[in-house]
Scaffold this active site. Structure first.
Site, PDB file in Angstrom:
ATOM      1  N   HIS A 104       0.837  -1.206   0.000  1.00 20.50           N
ATOM      2  CA  HIS A 104       0.000   0.000   0.000  1.00 20.50           C
ATOM      3  C   HIS A 104       0.865   1.247   0.000  1.00 20.50           C
ATOM      4  O   HIS A 104       2.062   1.195   0.288  1.00 20.50           O
ATOM      5  CB  HIS A 104      -0.914   0.021   1.233  1.00 20.50           C
ATOM      6  CG  HIS A 104      -0.166   0.129   2.519  1.00 20.50           C
ATOM      7  ND1 HIS A 104       0.505  -0.935   3.068  1.00 20.50           N
ATOM      8  CD2 HIS A 104       0.039   1.188   3.352  1.00 20.50           C
ATOM      9  CE1 HIS A 104       1.086  -0.549   4.186  1.00 20.50           C
ATOM     10  NE2 HIS A 104       0.835   0.744   4.379  1.00 20.50           N
ATOM     11  N   ASP A 106       0.508   4.806   2.082  1.00 23.53           N
ATOM     12  CA  ASP A 106      -0.265   5.225   3.254  1.00 23.53           C
ATOM     13  C   ASP A 106      -1.400   6.179   2.881  1.00 23.53           C
ATOM     14  O   ASP A 106      -1.193   7.168   2.164  1.00 23.53           O
ATOM     15  CB  ASP A 106       0.644   5.924   4.282  1.00 23.53           C
ATOM     16  CG  ASP A 106       1.546   4.924   4.997  1.00 23.53           C
ATOM     17  OD1 ASP A 106       1.170   3.747   5.119  1.00 23.53           O
ATOM     18  OD2 ASP A 106       2.637   5.350   5.430  1.00 23.53           O
ATOM     19  N   HIS A 263       4.691   0.067   0.299  1.00 24.36           N
ATOM     20  CA  HIS A 263       5.430  -0.700   1.291  1.00 24.36           C
ATOM     21  C   HIS A 263       4.541  -1.769   1.899  1.00 24.36           C
ATOM     22  O   HIS A 263       3.314  -1.779   1.706  1.00 24.36           O
ATOM     23  CB  HIS A 263       6.030   0.213   2.360  1.00 24.36           C
ATOM     24  CG  HIS A 263       5.019   1.027   3.095  1.00 24.36           C
ATOM     25  ND1 HIS A 263       4.476   2.168   2.570  1.00 24.36           N
ATOM     26  CD2 HIS A 263       4.426   0.853   4.295  1.00 24.36           C
ATOM     27  CE1 HIS A 263       3.602   2.670   3.419  1.00 24.36           C
ATOM     28  NE2 HIS A 263       3.546   1.886   4.474  1.00 24.36           N
ATOM     29  N   ARG A 278       4.824   5.943  14.041  1.00 24.10           N
ATOM     30  CA  ARG A 278       4.783   6.572  12.712  1.00 24.10           C
ATOM     31  C   ARG A 278       4.262   7.993  12.798  1.00 24.10           C
ATOM     32  O   ARG A 278       3.241   8.237  13.450  1.00 24.10           O
ATOM     33  CB  ARG A 278       3.882   5.776  11.769  1.00 24.10           C
ATOM     34  CG  ARG A 278       3.978   6.251  10.316  1.00 24.10           C
ATOM     35  CD  ARG A 278       3.015   5.496   9.417  1.00 24.10           C
ATOM     36  NE  ARG A 278       1.793   6.276   9.217  1.00 24.10           N
ATOM     37  CZ  ARG A 278       0.684   5.787   8.667  1.00 24.10           C
ATOM     38  NH1 ARG A 278       0.623   4.518   8.294  1.00 24.10           N
ATOM     39  NH2 ARG A 278      -0.376   6.561   8.511  1.00 24.10           N
TER      40      ARG A 278
HETATM   41 FE   LIG Z   1       1.890   1.871   5.854  1.00 18.75          FE
END
Ligand SMILES: [Fe+2]
Length: 294
Positions: A104, A106, A263, A278
């Protein structure tokens, strides 16, 4: 290849990814050094810093130099840090699908998907839990010219529904058996159309921008019509020679460009804890490769 006066750059794979050495991110970088970090991100698409000792505040301060940080929907943020998303799996957890476990980019389900993300490793299993990235410039450039032309003129519908809708793959509604708290809400079912091929605003290069987690179908086509070509593109985009793979250690920070990469988080560490933080950097509406596509 750019030349760097303030950084030491070590690529980790042929397709993308480079480790940057000789930088302490706990202190503000001088502007000229930070601009080289940004250049390295544009050149290598994902960059890694090892052995960093960052508080949540320092993580926020460094990553916010790339742009304003976003608060991520559906997932409970770190206490006191609304822009830090804790990515966690406990040693006792057996999840249906781990967070980020399919390829995907993000938040491609949002109108203005994030420019990039910065993921900091805190608790890392003794083996497993690597992250892979894939180069979407390379994925686009290696298609035939005729297919490139077709894709240049297409849009695709993206949505969070398969991940965060009712019964979605990563929703747990606060179940205490899960370390992450992921809840659905009405935003999960909204749909947005993005170009299938987007032009990177900084490099001017074209990148493939469909992914198997959030893309539902081509705009103006049924899911059945879309599926064969989408499945081909997902497989093509994940060809091993387009990827790199990063072995985490505590104190590693990865910063990647969501506009030209995808990723995937490997879920191969059952029985061990893993925790990373994150931050998510705001971006713009994707620019289509074809002017006729809005
Ligand atoms: Fe991600």
């Amino acid at each position: 290849m750019n030349t760097y006066r303030h950084l030491e750059i070590h690529p980790i794979a042929g397709a993308l990814g480079a480790e940057i050495r000789g930088v302490d991110l706990s202190r503000p970088l001088p502007d000229e050094q930070f601009e080289e970090v940004r250049s390295a991100l544009h050149e290598h698409l994902v960059i890694f810093f090892r052995d960093q000792n960052l508080t949540p505040r320092q993580h926020v301060e460094f990553s916010s130099r790339f742009g304003e940080l976003l608060e991520v929907p559906f997932v409970r943020a770190l206490d006191g840090f609304p822009t830090i998303l804790p990515v966690m799996k406990g040693k006792a957890e057996k999840t249906r699908r781990n967070f980020g476990g399919l390829w995907h980019s993000d938040m491609s389900y949002s109108e203005k998907p994030p420019l990039g993300s910065a993921l900091y490793g805190r608790v890392i299993p003794p083996y497993g839990g690597d992250t892979m990235w894939a180069n979407m410039y390379r994925a686009y450039e290696t298609l035939s010219d005729r297919l490139k032309q077709v894709l240049d003129g297409l849009g695709a519908v993206h949505s969070a529904v398969r991940s965060y809708g009712a019964g979605g793959a990563v929703v747990n509604n606060g179940d205490p058996a899960h370390k992450m708290d992921v809840r659905t809400d009405e935003r999960a079912s909204s749909e947005v159309v993005h170009p299938v091929v987007r032009v990177h605003p900084a490099t001017g290069r074209k990148a493939l921008y469909v992914n198997s987690t959030y893309t539902l179908r081509f705009d103006g086509m049924t899911q059945e019509e879309s599926e064969p070509l989408l499945q081909f593109l997902y497989q093509h985009a994940a060809r091993p020679e387009f990827t790199c793979r990063f072995r985490w250690s505590p104190g590693s920070l990865a910063v990647w460009d969501n506009r030209c990469t995808q990723h995937l988080a490997m879920n191969d560490y059952d029985g061990f804890d893993r925790e990373l933080h994150r931050t998510t950097i705001s971006g713009d509406r994707p620019v289509p490769a074809s002017r006729t596509l809005q």
